[in-house]
Each structure stands twice: as C-alpha cells, then as structure tokens.
Write an enzyme that holds these catalytic residues in place. Structure first.
Site, PDB file in Angstrom:
ATOM      1  N   GLN A  45      11.086  87.782  37.765  1.00  0.00           N
ATOM      2  CA  GLN A  45      11.985  88.576  37.057  1.00  0.00           C
ATOM      3  C   GLN A  45      12.075  87.588  35.622  1.00  0.00           C
ATOM      4  O   GLN A  45      12.833  88.193  34.595  1.00  0.00           O
ATOM      5  CB  GLN A  45      13.246  88.533  37.575  1.00  0.00           C
ATOM      6  CG  GLN A  45      13.185  89.321  38.824  1.00  0.00           C
ATOM      7  CD  GLN A  45      14.617  89.268  39.332  1.00  0.00           C
ATOM      8  OE1 GLN A  45      14.744  89.066  40.749  1.00  0.00           O
ATOM      9  NE2 GLN A  45      15.724  89.745  38.704  1.00  0.00           N
ATOM     10  N   ARG A  49      21.947  90.961  42.189  1.00  0.00           N
ATOM     11  CA  ARG A  49      22.233  92.065  41.576  1.00  0.00           C
ATOM     12  C   ARG A  49      23.819  91.999  41.015  1.00  0.00           C
ATOM     13  O   ARG A  49      24.747  92.753  41.304  1.00  0.00           O
ATOM     14  CB  ARG A  49      22.099  93.373  42.505  1.00  0.00           C
ATOM     15  CG  ARG A  49      22.225  94.702  41.791  1.00  0.00           C
ATOM     16  CD  ARG A  49      21.782  95.838  42.793  1.00  0.00           C
ATOM     17  NE  ARG A  49      21.699  97.174  41.749  1.00  0.00           N
ATOM     18  CZ  ARG A  49      20.918  98.179  41.869  1.00  0.00           C
ATOM     19  NH1 ARG A  49      20.404  98.163  43.137  1.00  0.00           N
ATOM     20  NH2 ARG A  49      20.943  99.012  41.112  1.00  0.00           N
ATOM     21  N   CYS A  50      23.718  90.794  40.197  1.00  0.00           N
ATOM     22  CA  CYS A  50      25.242  90.323  40.021  1.00  0.00           C
ATOM     23  C   CYS A  50      25.114  89.535  38.859  1.00  0.00           C
ATOM     24  O   CYS A  50      24.138  88.789  38.707  1.00  0.00           O
ATOM     25  CB  CYS A  50      25.667  89.500  41.574  1.00  0.00           C
ATOM     26  SG  CYS A  50      27.020  88.408  41.015  1.00  0.00           S
ATOM     27  N   GLU A 108      24.345  96.378  37.751  1.00  0.00           N
ATOM     28  CA  GLU A 108      24.943  95.406  38.850  1.00  0.00           C
ATOM     29  C   GLU A 108      26.161  96.141  39.064  1.00  0.00           C
ATOM     30  O   GLU A 108      27.021  95.561  40.333  1.00  0.00           O
ATOM     31  CB  GLU A 108      24.710  94.088  38.343  1.00  0.00           C
ATOM     32  CG  GLU A 108      23.502  93.732  38.414  1.00  0.00           C
ATOM     33  CD  GLU A 108      23.228  92.349  37.723  1.00  0.00           C
ATOM     34  OE1 GLU A 108      24.163  91.832  36.589  1.00  0.00           O
ATOM     35  OE2 GLU A 108      22.195  91.777  37.672  1.00  0.00           O
TER      36      GLU A 108
END
Lengths: 294, 171, 783
Positions: free
Chosen positions: C220, C367-368, C737
């Site tokens: 990522q 996801r945060c 998110e």
C-alpha cells in the site's frame, strides 16, 4: 498450500477398488467429492501416500428407490439432493439438510456418503441420517453389508468401515404415511459447521398419530447423536402443544455437548430444545395441511 | 500423469503431478491467471471455475480429476471480443473494487443464471455464498447479477443475438 | 449505475471505473500472476510455540530435498546484520528468530526451491528443537511485576512499550470532582485482522550485473517500503525499484514490511535469481499486522441533563511481541485522542499503555486512520451509557452535546482542530430517513409483547488525511503526498501519484479530479500508481489519506498545468493572459466566447507553438503538504431484532448518512460505504482472534476467522450530506474508512438498546449469539 506427493489411481469398478484397498491398506484414502479430504491434505493434516479416486465408478452414481429404500449412491453430490424435486414429498429432510451444507460450490462436489464416512461430529448428514433411520451400505473383500447408522459413527472422525471397505450407498427407508422433515442449524456464519444442529423426521398414520419419529443431533457430542428419548416418547402420540413441549425437553437429554469457541454446553442444549419445539411446531402445522412459510 | 482437458473451448494435453491442484494447473501451466487463490481452506471461492458446467472451487479439485472434462474460467466469458452481459453488469453496477474476488463471483453468478435465469435477491445471495468479497459488501454484486439476468432474458427473447449463444455455451 | 467516461466536467458524477475492464476479464495483474524466468519459490518455517528458546535448528535434510537451493536461518541473517529489522513504530522485529521465538507462527527459517511444492515439502524437513518458556497472553498480566520479561533485546525491565497521554489531566480531574453525573464503562475492542482477499507476497529480483533490485510486492506504500528497504539492506535507494502491481485488497494489512519480504530479498541477493514468496491464508491471519486489541475504560463527567463536561480514558493496548504498529512517529497510540468525537467536551485526558505479549505483532490501521476506530467506538458506546443513565434518548443526548456548526474550526480539548462539520444536519437526515419516531413506537409495542428490538445510533467524527508535515511523519519522512501530470501533444494525459490504490478506484477518481481541472474527460487521463521508478514520492494509501493528500496534489498539480495552459491560450487567442477565462471546458477570450481553445489545442501548441521564451512541454509535479487533517463525520442507525431462543441478532435495517465533504464519484463513495459497513458488521458480530493460555492462536484461517458471506451481510441504506473541507483544494475529506469506524458502535448500541429493559448497559464485541443468550437466561428470558 499443496498436498503431499501421492500416487493417484482412478479405478472404474468396485472390484478394482476393493483390490486396491486390500493391497494398500492404511496407506490408501478414497477420494470422492474431496471437499473435506483435499483441504486436510493441503493443510497436511492428512498425507495419504495413495489416493483412490472413485469418481469414475458408474455404479456409485445416482439415487433410486428400490425394495422399500431410497438408495443414495456414494457419488451423489449434496447439490443433487438439494435440487431433487422428485424426492421432496417423501424425503423432505434431504433437501432441507442439503442446503445447509457449506456453500453451493462445495455442494456441487461434496458427496453424502463421503460426508458420512468422514464422521465429523458436526456432520449435517449425520444428524439427518440418524433422523431417517438410515443404513450405510459398505462393500469389502468379504462382500456387502449394511451398517445401521447408529453403529456407523464409532468415534470422532472414525466410521465403522474396515480399512479394506468402502461406503457404496446410504439407504433410507421409504416412510409410511404423510411425512415432514426439518433441519434446524445455528452457525457462526453461513456455511460454517454447526454450533448445534437438529434434524427431525416425522411421519403420521391416518389417525394422526406419529408413526415414525427421528431426531438426529450434530455438533453436540463426539459423534452425531440420536434423540432416542424424544423418539420413544413421541411414537404413537399426536403432535400437540403438550407433546411438542415434552419432546423439546427430551431432545437435549440425549445431547452431549462441550464448552468451546462456539458456545457453552448449556447454550447448545438449550438451542436444541428451542429447535425441537420450533421444528415440531412447523411440522405439526404442515401435516395438518397448513402451508408453512419459511 | 497425462491429462486432456478442454478449457474455454480449447483442448490441452498436459503431464501433471497428481497433487497439482486444478487452480495451479490453470494459472501456472496454462497461464490463465484470472482464476485466483485467496485461502487454504475452501472458504473464499476466488478460484471458482465451471467444471463440466458446475461451479466448483478449483483449489479443491486435483488437475488429474479434470481429465476428460470441460473447464470454463473467467477468461472464457468474453466471446469474439464481446463482454458477457454479466461482465458488463459488474462494470456498470460497480460490482467490484479490488477485483480479486471478481472472477470467482462472475463464475458463480454465471452458473447461477444457467440454472435459475430469474433469481430473486435471496437466491442470488445464496448462489454467491461460497464466494467471499472483502470490498463491496455484496450489495452491488447482487445488483449486477440481477441486472445481467434481465439483460440475458431480453437477449434470449431475440435469439439471433450474440449473448444468447454465449449464455449457454459451457454445457 | 455508472455514466460514461467521455463526459466533460466529470467531478461529482458516477463515472464508470477505468480499472474494471481488466478485472472483469480476469486480466488484472496481481502479484502471484507475475512469473519471471528462472524464478524460485520460498516457503517459511514457523514456530509452533508462542514463547520458546531455540535450542537447535537442523537444516541438513531440507538442504538435501529435491529442488532446494537455499535454507536461511536467523543465524545466517545475523551474520549479515539482518536478523532484526526496524518497525515503523521505532521498535525492532526479528526477521528470522535467533535465540527465542516470541509468538506462535513466528518466522524461523526460509526454504528456497525450484517449485512451490518443493519449497513446502522441504520446509517440513527443517527440524527445530525448542524449549518452551512461560507464555504471556493477557496484557494486564504482562504488566504485573512478576511477569516474564519478553523482550531480551531491550534494556527495560517490564513489558511496557510506551505510556502516552493527551489532554489536560488536572483540568479534567477538577471537572470530574464536581460533576453531578459520572458514568464509567470498560470496553474491549477485540483483536481483528484486515484479511484482504489476496494475501501478502513478493518477488525479489536482484540483477547482479546492474546491481539493481526489482521488488514486486503487495504494497500500500511502495515508496515508503523502498526507503525502509534501503535503510535496512544498505542497497542504494535508486538501485531499488518497487513495483506494487494490482493489489487485491489491503485495509492496512499491506502497510508494514514483513519478515518474508526481507528473506526473499536476501535469497535473491544470494542466489542471483528471482525469488517469489506468497503467503498462505493461515500465514496471513496468524503473523501479519492485526488491528485493535484495545482494553479501554472510559468515564464521562456530565450535568444532570446529560450535557458532557469531561472525558477520561485509560487504555491497555496489546501490541504483541514487537511493536509493529504502522502509526505516524509522534503517535504511538495513533490518532486515538480524537476520542472526544463529535461532542463539545470542556476537558479530556487520555492515557494509553502499550504492552508486549506473546502474540503476533501489528496494531495496523485496519480500514482506519490509526486507532480512530477504537476511539469512535468507545465514545459512541459510552455516550449511550450516559444517555441511559440520565434517561435521555440517545439521539437527543447527542444533539445536546454536538459541536455546533458555528464552532468550526473547532479546537478539541486533546488538541485537534476540526475543519468543518454540520452534525445536526446529518443526524436529522438520518433520523428522518429511517423513521426514528416510528421505530421507537414500534419498539415500545414490541417490548410490551416481550419482543426484543433495538435501535442503535452512532454519530462519529473521524480524523483522516495524515498529514501535515509539521506533525506527521513515518520514520522521519513527512507525510505529504504527490502527483505528476504529463499532458502529451494530443491532449492525452498520464498522471502518476505517490499513493497506491487497492480497490478504492483511484484510476477513476483521480482522473476525474484532473479532467475536471483541465477541461478534459476521464477517458483522456490515465492514472498510474505503484512503480517507484516512475511515480513521484509519496507515503501511500491507508488511513483514508489518498484523497485528502494525493487528491489535493492532483488538483493543485493540474492547476499548475492550467496556469501554463492559460499562457499558451493567451498566445493562441492573441489576447493578454488576464483576458483569458477558463469555463471548465475550454479557454476563451473574455467577452468573446466564440474564440475558444481547448486543452487539446493547447497541448499541441505546448509542443509545437509556444510563445517566445516559454519552456516547451506541458507537465508538472506537485508535492502537497496539507495544512490540516480532514474530519469526515456521519450518522449511522442500526435496527436489530433478537431471537430469544438462540440469542441470534438480526440486523433488520442499517442506514449510513455520511459527510465526506465534496464527493468526487457518488457511485464509488457508496461502494466504499457498503464495503466498510460490511467489515464493521463483521467486527461487531463475528470477528476475533482469540488465544488460549499457551498462546495458541485459535482463529488461524477463514474457517475460524469469520468473513461474512452475502447471506450474512445486511442490506445497506445510504445517504449523505456535504460539508466541504475549507482547506482541501476541492473540499474533499476521504470516506473509505468512515463506515468501518462509525458502524461497530451503531450495531452494539442497537443490541444493548434491545436488551436495555433487562438493565444491560454493555456487551463486548463480537456479539456471538451465545453471549446474548447467556444474558437473556441470566435475566430469566427464554422462549
């Protein structure tokens, strides 16, 4: 992840298969649907040196009714029973159960007999076949024999098959009278093994009394278990709120669950009670002619 | 061990180790990398292909078991440069994000529509319940399969159309 | 449904995704799809023990197995000074274990062979003799004075990694002393795992002739990975090319550098051949970056009418054996101090203690935005506890405490400056759309009949877009991001960005931003990410930062192009630059709309007919250092029914109203929300990675780490309000998110609401049916 190396043999007759099993004994594993065996081999929990693929043996394919039994061949896939409309009226529990097994992709390959022979305590078919009072047909060097389902599950992952034997079919007695079946299962997510499962088979005589009763329990003991007390109580009685209530209290008594990541033993017993009540209430309505929407 | 497999209409003859899984045969031996591997436990369905017309998880089938069989992968959906309506529907309805589950979803959706051309939402959800998606929350996948069902029904009402022919070609 | 890509003025439209045509054909190119000539395969040997001394490792049988080229152990790496590697959290982590192992499934040896199968076969022939040591699983016990010290490489005499504080302790204490109402709640956020569908992996390809390492990796953050790798290995950074091909989902799992990556690189360096390593699902679940695992205690001091005064939070954070959290350097507990959420607390004091245990390392931003999920869950959960205590409806309690629209920019007691928001409006829309009053009536009727129905609200605020360089860095590298745009002579554009998408749709949304700024269609713009040899430097895609950072860079970079284009337009139109106007589609002479040139005309002129003295060509690079973070918010409402017989919870409805500022592509935003809600649902009801007392991981793959199917997943309803960010170039805030951050509290609040008549104030996630059943039985509720 990959299975270990093995020798692959694909016989086309049962005789050949038995010979192979005799020759290789414990080293050989039979591959039917492969939906339990291959994942175990990939995880290297199982590592058989010889794999005998029986998918090419025509006589093991398909189901048919004969001699008062429905005979489900060893290569009948879960999905075949899920979609067999012809069987729905007399053997409703089959489609009821099939749809709960894993997912549609696994059901396209996995077999009923393979699932029984795997002898998983959480076997949905195990519960259903107990409820249906089925027999497993096995063939070995000594010929054919029928094993009552109650004798078939010896222990966790241990069926009553000799090393040289193969399960060739499961035989379900054709029910007398009007029949209904329910399979109730609670799972952590769709397609998961059961937290607890209860298969119920009932057929009623013309006077409205219960002529056949079957209760099969899974995931609540070392092997799939029969709800014997409930069956004995219900035979000859009518399905009433009172008898249903009584049965629902008897079913958990034959369960033998343990505390684990899927819940406490107490929870599983109580779910079986609730399932028995709900399943039988539904069945009672259905057999009294009401259409039950599910 | 020698095998002969028909994949997306083309016949291949190969020599494979018995333990080779069908998914790796397709990916490594035939270069059909559209079929993906996402787990070890027959859980995710990223590897879904059609084996003799039935949707299966190709990570849980040996390549040797496919001997003499007909296999269809995601690469077989497009015909003569024309996307299958299911593919178009996934695009139009935003039925994919990272794309990793997409080939498996397409094949499960394809198999579902073969046996049930007008599935309800519930039937679609059941039909793809062997395929995990971590991105979309399934809403748009369900929508895409419904939309494709409508398109295919419209197309089969006019049998001359290309899509009608490709809709039943894997049998 | 998607609209065509050829439309002009594409910003804000549901343009069909540009990345889809390859994915729907099975032509995506994910890591394992890449095969290089002569490529070898690697398999890792892992520890069966959670804590054990390694007495010996015998690799002789493995080395003699068919096809095996190399076996690497920790001792081999130690000789190269590579046995340990730095983590992004300023800790260090073993690459291959030396001395002892600290978690089950820890990497112990690497086997490289000609085929995958051979590597896996040979890995089973590496014999490791272990001497088991006492295991520490519980982070509270880890802090006790007699706990075994896990990390022998560190000088400290306890298992405490860090103690971190935010806010004003004294002022907070003061408010608590005099508060009419104080509520307190222990809240656990379980250990979960991002579990992208594609596991992690890499191919290391070292060319001994050129000295260049090409490293294909599921990343990522390819640029950050290159820098880390250069620092670890000593290879010069320009001799490392990191290529992150199509990524099959990340969710934070593909941010850290994992031991397998380093092993593959070492193997390629040693053997001079490409080496591929693809993790199994089991390896992914058991050894790569987990998330959460926070044991939190929150207290709210409030007035009797529920108006909040102060918040006090104490947290024990289980980081596992190594602190491999992927947080910005100055934030060992991430952005957890956003825990005052959407509410106007006068004071707050937050403490977090990071602790070592015998579990896999991690603490990634799943996801945060770096621990924002834990914070949002905690405050939204405890606000409901307060509502119950003071007897005020949870919607009303929130309304009473919201930061008001006119308070923005709002300075929070823990030091954040919220950019914009209109919490009232968002909640009002959600209440109206779900029919809140009607649902409460229905609930009252059902309760009278003994049925269990619950309504749960979460009105969360996020902090995303790390970030401004004055505060945010990872290993010293500032967290700006970048874009580079080249306009070719025919008006076709290639744009490269420093981030790396994994399903978010950057190839489309960034093309929309650029096309909008340049008067083109998205069809004219190709977006490329993930190749460090071609893309400008950036910190990557996680923490909802792509749109706030790289999205800003894309807009400003395009504007830089537009400035030059305007000069060329003036030249072509033969007017002064001040007389040129851009209307979003073309440039025209002021007052003379008929005299228009398009970007295509200008692009051609940039290479054929520039004004005298102007540098030819039309390209620009922009490094965007955002002035602040962005603060998306939302109002989520869940409606649940509970089966009294089995304890199963059915989510009947779920509405998410999000406000992520300017929306670039509504279709993609909605898709992101659907996906995030599904992960939030999974966390609330299914997902957990438990351990037994010996440190054995009990959810090692997708048989037991439960990913919901289409049958389990509820149907989502969505809507939005738009409160643009005042400082972002196009007003966007990021949304990927929010649904994962905001939804767990809505689910849990709904279940607790259903059980409220029994006096229940809290249940920890995941809410399995047997947990609910137990509560029901304890209160005598049965079917």
């Amino acid at each position: 992840m990959f299975p270990n190396s093995f020798e692959y043999i694909a016989p086309t007759t049962l005789t050949e298969t038995i010979e192979l099993l005799q020759r290789h004994g414990y080293d050989a594993k039979v591959l039917a649907g492969g939906q339990s065996l291959l994942p175990m081999m990939k995880l290297r929990v199982a590592a058989p040196p010889i794999l005998i693929d029986i998918n090419g043996i025509d006589e093991l394919k398909g189901w048919r009714e004969e001699n008062g039994f429905l005979r489900i061949g060893a290569l009948v896939r879960h999905s075949e029973l899920e979609h067999a409309d012809e069987l729905r009226a007399r053997y409703p529990l089959l489609a009821e159960t099939a749809v709960w097994i894993a997912d549609p992709l696994v059901r396209n390959l996995g077999t009923v007999c393979g699932s029984l022979a795997h002898a998983d305590p959480a076997s949905d078919w195990g519960a259903a076949m107990l409820a249906l009072h089925a027999q497993v047909e096995a063939i070995g060097p000594g010929g054919k024999r029928q094993i009552p389902i109650d004798d078939f599950f010896v222990d966790t992952f241990t069926p009553a098959l000799e090393e040289t034997e193969i399960a060739t079919a499961v035989l379900i007695p054709t029910p007398a009278g009007r029949t209904a079946g329910r399979y109730l299962k609670i799972e952590r997510k769709a397609g998961d093994f059961a937290i607890a499962g209860l298969a119920i088979h009932v057929s009623i005589a013309s006077d409205g009394t219960v002529a056949e009763a079957g209760f099969g329990i899974c995931a609540c003991g070392p092997i799939p278990l029969r709800g014997k007390r409930a069956e004995e109580y219900l035979l000859g009685k009518k399905l009433t709120p009172e008898t249903i209530e009584a049965v629902s209290r008897l079913v958990p008594e034959d369960a033998d669950p343990t505390d684990d990541l899927r819940g406490s033993a107490e929870y599983k017993r109580d779910v079986l009670r609730v399932f028995a009540k709900r399943g039988l209430s539904d069945i009672a309505k259905e057999l009294q002619g009401e259409v039950v929407l599910r | 061990m020698k095998i002969r497999v028909r994949v997306n209409g083309q016949t291949y003859e190969s020599d494979v180790e018995p333990r080779k899984l069908l998914v790796y045969y397709l990916r490594d031996d035939l270069g059909l990398t559209g079929t993906h591997v996402g787990c070890d436990t027959t859980s995710c369905g990223a590897c879904t292909v059609l084996l003799d017309g039935k949707a299966v998880k190709s990570c849980t089938v040996l390549a040797v078991q496919a001997n003499g069989c007909d296999v269809m992968t995601v690469e077989g959906l497009e015909r003569d440069g024309q996307l299958h309506p299911l593919q178009t529907a996934f695009w139009e309805e935003h039925g994919l994000q990272c794309g990793y589950c997409t080939p498996g979803m397409l094949m499960s959706g394809y198999a579902l529509l073969q046996t049930n051309p007008h599935p309800s939402e519930e039937e679609i959800r059941r039909g793809i319940s062997g395929n995990l998606c971590r991105c979309t929350g399934y809403m748009n996948i369900v929508k895409a399969i419904r939309s494709a069902a409508v398109k295919l029904a419209d197309a089969s009402a006019e049998p001359s159309k290309e899509v009608a022919a490709s809709g039943s070609s894997s049998d | 449904m998607a609209v065509r890509q050829t439309e002009l003025r594409p910003l804000g439209k549901s343009v069909g995704r540009k990345e889809d045509p390859r994915f729907i054909r099975g032509k995506g190119r994910y890591l394992d799809d890449i095969s290089l000539p002569g490529m070898l395969y690697m398999c890792l040997v892992r520890s069966p023990y959670a804590h054990a001394r390694i007495k010996s490792i015998d690799t002789s049988a493995a080395l003699q197995a068919p096809g095996v080229k190399l076996v690497i152990t920790g001792e081999d790496l130690a000789a190269m000074n590579l046995a340990w590697m730095p983590t992004m959290a300023n800790d260090q982590q073993m690459v291959l274990a030396t001395g002892k192992v600290l978690f089950q499934y820890q990497e112990v040896a690497a086997v490289i062979a000609e085929t995958r199968e051979q590597a896996e076969d040979a890995a089973q022939l590496v014999y490791v003799e272990y001497e088991p040591l006492p295991v520490v699983v519980d982070p509270f016990k880890a802090l006790e004075s007699d706990a075994p010290i896990l990390r022998e490489d560190r000088e400290q005499k306890s298992n405490l990694i860090f103690h971190w504080e935010a806010g004003d302790k004294e002022a907070t204490e003061e408010l608590f002393r005099n508060a009419p109402v104080v509520v307190k709640q222990d809240v656990r956020f379980p250990r979960v795992h991002p579990s992208p569908l594609e596991p992690c992996g890499c191919i290391a390809d070292y060319n001994s002739a050129t000295g260049k390492l090409t490293w294909y990796v599921t990343s990522q953050a390819p640029h950050a990975h290159r820098t880390v790798l250069s620092l670890v290995s000593g290879l010069p950074e320009h001799q490392i090319r990191v290529i992150s091909p199509d990524v099959g989902g990340g969710f934070g799992n593909k941010v850290p550098v994992y031991p397998g990556y380093v092993c593959a690189i070492v193997a390629s360096l040693k053997l001079g051949k490409p080496v591929k390593w693809i993790e199994t699902r089991t390896e992914n679940t058991t050894s790569t970056g987990f998330a959460r695992d926070y044991h939190m205690t929150a207290e709210i001091a409030a007035e009797e009418d529920g108006r909040v005064l102060a918040l006090r939070v104490k947290t024990i954070a289980d980081h596992g054996a190594f602190d491999a959290a992927a947080d910005p350097s100055k934030f060992p507990a991430g952005l957890f101090s956003i825990v005052t959420g959407s509410y106007d607390f006068k004071e707050a004091f937050v403490e977090v203690d990071g602790v070592y245990t015998n579990k896999a390392p991690g603490g990634v931003a799943y996801r945060c935005s770096f621990r924002v999920t834990e914070a949002a869950y905690l405050i939204e959960r405890v606000m409901d506890v307060l509502a119950r205590r003071v007897g005020v409806d949870p919607a009303e309690l929130r309304r009473r405490n919201f930061i008001r629209k006119e308070q923005f920019p709002y300075k929070s007691p823990t030091g954040w400056t919220y950019d914009s928001g209109d919490y009232e409006k968002t909640l009002a829309l959600a209440l109206e759309k779900i029919g809140y009053e009607q649902l409460r009536k229905e609930q009252a009727e059902k309760r009278a009949r003994g049925e269990l129905m619950g309504i749960g609200i979460s009105t969360f605020t996020e902090v995303v877009g790390a970030g401004p360089s004055h505060t945010f860095d990872i290993m010293g590298i500032k967290m700006f991001d970048s874009a580079q745009i080249r306009v070719h002579p025919t008006g076709k554009v290639i744009a490269r960005l420093g981030v790396r998408h994994q399903g978010q749709g950057h190839e489309t949304t960034f093309a929309q931003i650029i096309a909008e700024e340049l008067g083109l269609s998205t069809d004219d713009v190709i977006v490329e990410e993930g190749d460090t040899d071609t893309a400008p430097y950036g910190l990557g895609t996680y923490a909802s930062r792509s749109t706030p950072t790289a999205g800003g860079a894309a807009a400003l970079c395009a504007r830089r192009i537009r400035e030059k284009a305007k000069k060329i337009a003036a030249h072509l139109l033969e007017v002064g630059e001040d007389d040129v106007v851009f209307d979003g589609v073309g440039f025209s002479a002021k007052g003379l709309a008929s005299r228009t040139v398009t970007m295509k005309d200008i692009a051609f002129a940039a290479y054929t007919n520039v004004p005298e003295g102007m540098e030819p060509g039309l390209e620009a690079t922009y490094y965007y250092d955002p002035p602040n973070l962005t603060f998306p918010h939302g109002a989520y409402i869940a409606v649940v029914d509970i089966d009294k017989g089995t304890g199963a919870v059915k989510v009947r409805r779920f509405l998410a109203v999000d406000d992520c500022g300017t929306v670039i592509n509504p279709m993609i935003v909605e898709g992101q929300v659907h996906g995030g809600l599904t992960e939030g649902f999974a966390i609330a009801f299914m997902q957990d990675i438990p351990f037994d007392e010996d440190g054995n991981c009990l959810a090692t793959n997708w048989m037991d780490y439960l990913v919901p199917t289409a049958l389990d997943t509820p149907k989502w309803e969505t809507d939005r309000t738009v409160t643009p960010s005042p400082h972002h170039p196009i007003g966007a805030k990021g949304v990927g998110e929010s649904p994962n951050v905001g939804s767990p509290a809505a689910f849990v609040n709904a279940v607790v609401d259903a059980l409220a008549p029994l006096g229940v104030e809290h249940i920890d996630m995941p809410i399995y049916p047997w947990k609910v059943w137990k509560i029901l039985r304890e209160h005598g509720v049965t079917e």
